[in-house]
Scaffold this motif. Structure first.
Motif, PDB file in Angstrom:
ATOM      1  N   THR A  60       2.819  12.679   2.496  1.00  0.00           N
ATOM      2  CA  THR A  60       3.961  12.861   1.158  1.00  0.00           C
ATOM      3  C   THR A  60       4.525  13.484   0.066  1.00  0.00           C
ATOM      4  N   ASP A  61       3.880  14.873   0.399  1.00  0.00           N
ATOM      5  CA  ASP A  61       4.576  16.033  -0.887  1.00  0.00           C
ATOM      6  C   ASP A  61       5.703  16.721   0.678  1.00  0.00           C
ATOM      7  N   TYR A  62       5.900  16.407   2.184  1.00  0.00           N
ATOM      8  CA  TYR A  62       7.163  16.644   2.545  1.00  0.00           C
ATOM      9  C   TYR A  62       7.686  16.750   3.071  1.00  0.00           C
ATOM     10  N   PHE A  63       6.886  15.300   4.221  1.00  0.00           N
ATOM     11  CA  PHE A  63       8.275  13.409   4.569  1.00  0.00           C
ATOM     12  C   PHE A  63       9.077  13.322   3.109  1.00  0.00           C
ATOM     13  N   HIS A  64       7.978  12.955   1.780  1.00  0.00           N
ATOM     14  CA  HIS A  64       8.819  12.485   0.845  1.00  0.00           C
ATOM     15  C   HIS A  64       8.438  10.654   1.051  1.00  0.00           C
ATOM     16  N   ALA A  65       7.458  10.616   2.364  1.00  0.00           N
ATOM     17  CA  ALA A  65       7.226   8.690   2.449  1.00  0.00           C
ATOM     18  C   ALA A  65       7.748   8.205   0.500  1.00  0.00           C
ATOM     19  N   ASP A  66       7.757   6.671   2.117  1.00  0.00           N
ATOM     20  CA  ASP A  66       7.297   5.639  -0.199  1.00  0.00           C
ATOM     21  C   ASP A  66       6.651   5.225   0.532  1.00  0.00           C
ATOM     22  N   LEU A  67       6.007   4.489   1.211  1.00  0.00           N
ATOM     23  CA  LEU A  67       4.737   4.285   2.169  1.00  0.00           C
ATOM     24  C   LEU A  67       3.921   5.379   3.323  1.00  0.00           C
ATOM     25  N   VAL A  68       2.651   5.363   3.184  1.00  0.00           N
ATOM     26  CA  VAL A  68       2.061   5.837   4.741  1.00  0.00           C
ATOM     27  C   VAL A  68       0.569   4.894   4.477  1.00  0.00           C
ATOM     28  N   PHE A  69       0.224   4.851   6.200  1.00  0.00           N
ATOM     29  CA  PHE A  69       0.107   3.962   5.981  1.00  0.00           C
ATOM     30  C   PHE A  69      -0.776   4.176   7.360  1.00  0.00           C
ATOM     31  N   LEU A 114     -16.988  -5.250   5.990  1.00  0.00           N
ATOM     32  CA  LEU A 114     -17.158  -4.143   6.676  1.00  0.00           C
ATOM     33  C   LEU A 114     -16.369  -2.964   6.341  1.00  0.00           C
ATOM     34  N   PHE A 115     -15.252  -3.132   5.877  1.00  0.00           N
ATOM     35  CA  PHE A 115     -13.732  -2.542   5.827  1.00  0.00           C
ATOM     36  C   PHE A 115     -14.557  -1.972   4.750  1.00  0.00           C
ATOM     37  N   ARG A 116     -14.110  -0.463   4.090  1.00  0.00           N
ATOM     38  CA  ARG A 116     -13.530   0.561   3.508  1.00  0.00           C
ATOM     39  C   ARG A 116     -12.759   0.626   2.735  1.00  0.00           C
ATOM     40  N   GLY A 117     -11.093   0.064   3.896  1.00  0.00           N
ATOM     41  CA  GLY A 117      -9.988   1.189   3.569  1.00  0.00           C
ATOM     42  C   GLY A 117      -9.841   0.754   1.647  1.00  0.00           C
ATOM     43  N   ILE A 118      -9.347   1.818   1.353  1.00  0.00           N
ATOM     44  CA  ILE A 118      -8.349   1.601  -0.195  1.00  0.00           C
ATOM     45  C   ILE A 118      -7.297   1.959   0.041  1.00  0.00           C
ATOM     46  N   VAL A 119      -6.777   1.252  -0.757  1.00  0.00           N
ATOM     47  CA  VAL A 119      -4.884   1.791  -1.695  1.00  0.00           C
ATOM     48  C   VAL A 119      -5.214   2.021  -2.743  1.00  0.00           C
ATOM     49  N   GLY A 120      -3.724   3.513  -2.806  1.00  0.00           N
ATOM     50  CA  GLY A 120      -3.402   4.537  -3.659  1.00  0.00           C
ATOM     51  C   GLY A 120      -2.331   4.779  -3.231  1.00  0.00           C
ATOM     52  N   ILE A 121      -1.903   5.646  -4.373  1.00  0.00           N
ATOM     53  CA  ILE A 121      -1.213   6.586  -5.447  1.00  0.00           C
ATOM     54  C   ILE A 121      -0.949   7.711  -5.082  1.00  0.00           C
ATOM     55  N   ARG A 122      -0.523   8.493  -4.496  1.00  0.00           N
ATOM     56  CA  ARG A 122      -0.160  10.424  -4.894  1.00  0.00           C
ATOM     57  C   ARG A 122       1.675  10.363  -5.016  1.00  0.00           C
ATOM     58  N   GLY A 123       1.789  10.910  -6.449  1.00  0.00           N
ATOM     59  CA  GLY A 123       2.922  11.483  -6.477  1.00  0.00           C
ATOM     60  C   GLY A 123       4.073   9.624  -6.549  1.00  0.00           C
ATOM     61  N   ARG A 124       4.533   9.423  -5.796  1.00  0.00           N
ATOM     62  CA  ARG A 124       5.538   8.295  -5.721  1.00  0.00           C
ATOM     63  C   ARG A 124       6.015   8.205  -4.259  1.00  0.00           C
ATOM     64  N   ILE A 127      -0.300   4.355  -0.388  1.00  0.00           N
ATOM     65  CA  ILE A 127      -0.971   5.175   0.527  1.00  0.00           C
ATOM     66  C   ILE A 127      -2.033   4.094   1.045  1.00  0.00           C
ATOM     67  N   VAL A 128      -1.585   3.491   2.557  1.00  0.00           N
ATOM     68  CA  VAL A 128      -2.532   2.309   2.236  1.00  0.00           C
ATOM     69  C   VAL A 128      -3.535   2.797   3.628  1.00  0.00           C
ATOM     70  N   ASN A 129      -4.854   2.252   3.516  1.00  0.00           N
ATOM     71  CA  ASN A 129      -5.427   2.418   4.839  1.00  0.00           C
ATOM     72  C   ASN A 129      -6.013   1.146   5.540  1.00  0.00           C
ATOM     73  N   LEU A 130      -5.448   0.987   6.916  1.00  0.00           N
ATOM     74  CA  LEU A 130      -5.849  -0.021   7.500  1.00  0.00           C
ATOM     75  C   LEU A 130      -6.815  -0.209   7.960  1.00  0.00           C
ATOM     76  N   PRO A 131      -7.186  -1.173   9.491  1.00  0.00           N
ATOM     77  CA  PRO A 131      -7.938  -1.035   9.678  1.00  0.00           C
ATOM     78  C   PRO A 131      -7.777  -0.112  11.577  1.00  0.00           C
ATOM     79  N   GLY A 132      -8.518  -0.076  12.258  1.00  0.00           N
ATOM     80  CA  GLY A 132      -8.187   0.594  13.629  1.00  0.00           C
ATOM     81  C   GLY A 132      -7.816  -0.663  14.632  1.00  0.00           C
TER      82      GLY A 132
END
Length: 161
Positions: A60-69, A114-124, A127-132
């Motif tokens: 998020t902070d170095y690569f400045h991704a818009d979206l992280v999965f 049983l999936f506990r993933g969350i979605v959230g924002i850091r800066g701009r 971040i989306v948690n997905l199953p494995g």
């Protein structure tokens, strides 16, 4: 719009090279084909909170991704710590997206509760948690794919009323 996207896999076996990361391949395909995104960073880390946190911060902070999965580490096993690590990184949660993923997946498989993933924002960055699993990734992304562009416009500050 080409969305800069990063993929983080949390997997002990994957980090040791003992398992092929097929879930990340599904994410890559869906990002490139359906979202029109570009993968700018991809990484596999073990199921260790500090390593997941460090990777998310760098993406998020170095690569400045818009979206992280993220993929993996979202169920009930003792080593599944991706949601907890993500909570330590984000500034705000987006509960509706996580709820939509769970609800949609549960229509096909009740065990999706049983999936506990969350979605959230850091800066701009969103971040989306997905199953494995590839199937879990596909089902969960399908639930939110149509809303991702609008969400990304808002998170990156490009949305105009």
């Amino acid at each position: 719009m080409i969305w800069k996207t990063a993929i983080l896999t949390a997997s002990d076996k994957g980090a040791r090279g003992e398992r092929e990361d097929t879930s990340a391949q599904v994410i890559r395909e869906l990002v490139e084909e359906e979202l029109g995104g570009e993968i700018i960073e991809y990484r596999i880390v073990p199921d260790e909170p500090d390593e997941i946190i460090a990777a998310l911060i760098e993406m998020t902070d170095y690569f400045h991704a818009d979206l992280v999965f993220t993929t993996g580490g979202t169920e009930l096993a003792i080593r599944d710590v991706t949601p907890e690590a993500t909570r330590r990184v984000i500034e705000r949660e987006v509960p509706g997206m996580a709820e939509a993923m769970r609800f949609t997946a549960m229509q096909k498989n009740p065990a999706a509760m049983l999936f506990r993933g969350i979605v959230g924002i850091r800066g701009r960055t969103l971040i989306v948690n997905l199953p494995g699993t590839p199937k879990g990734v596909h089902e969960n992304l399908a639930a939110i794919m149509d809303q991702l562009p609008e969400a990304l416009l808002m998170v990156t500050g490009q949305f105009r009323l």
